[in-house]
Write a protein that holds these residues in place. Structure first.
Motif, mmCIF file in Angstrom:
data_model
loop_
_atom_site.group_PDB
_atom_site.id
_atom_site.type_symbol
_atom_site.label_atom_id
_atom_site.label_comp_id
_atom_site.label_asym_id
_atom_site.label_seq_id
_atom_site.Cartn_x
_atom_site.Cartn_y
_atom_site.Cartn_z
ATOM 1 N N GLN A 172 -6.464 -97.589 85.348
ATOM 2 C CA GLN A 172 -6.549 -96.124 84.912
ATOM 3 C C GLN A 172 -6.090 -95.056 86.128
ATOM 4 N N THR A 175 0.027 -93.921 86.795
ATOM 5 C CA THR A 175 0.506 -93.583 85.427
ATOM 6 C C THR A 175 1.714 -94.402 85.067
ATOM 7 N N LYS A 176 1.828 -94.752 83.907
ATOM 8 C CA LYS A 176 2.993 -95.528 83.384
ATOM 9 C C LYS A 176 4.148 -94.743 82.519
ATOM 10 N N ASP A 177 4.118 -93.324 83.197
ATOM 11 C CA ASP A 177 5.002 -92.536 82.269
ATOM 12 C C ASP A 177 6.352 -92.407 83.084
ATOM 13 N N CYS A 193 7.819 -90.045 86.524
ATOM 14 C CA CYS A 193 8.025 -90.757 87.347
ATOM 15 C C CYS A 193 9.224 -90.582 87.850
#
Length: 69
Positions: free
Chosen positions: A42, A45-47, A51
């Motif tokens: 957590q 970030t996986k955006d 990014c």
């Protein structure tokens, strides 16, 4: 679990991580010591848009004509 290791790698960054992995795959008993905090999924970030697709990362093709978009 034994507390004896063949190799101690200091830091799991861009250099230490691959070295530790390669040594472990070669059969060595490896311990990695890391100074930083323990990070969990957590914390990342996986955006991809936030990014990597921002204008700051996109070259100005007038200045860098060797880049193909």
């Amino acid at each position: 679990m034994s507390r004896d290791f063949d190799v101690c790698v200091i830091g799991s960054g861009a250099g230490g991580g691959p070295v530790a992995y390669s040594l472990a795959r070669a059969g060595f008993s490896v311990v990695v010591l890391e100074k930083g905090p323990w990070l969990k999924e957590q914390h990342f970030t996986k955006d991809e848009l936030a990014c990597c697709r921002r204008k700051v990362y996109s070259p100005d093709l007038r200045e860098e004509q060797h880049v193909i978009e």
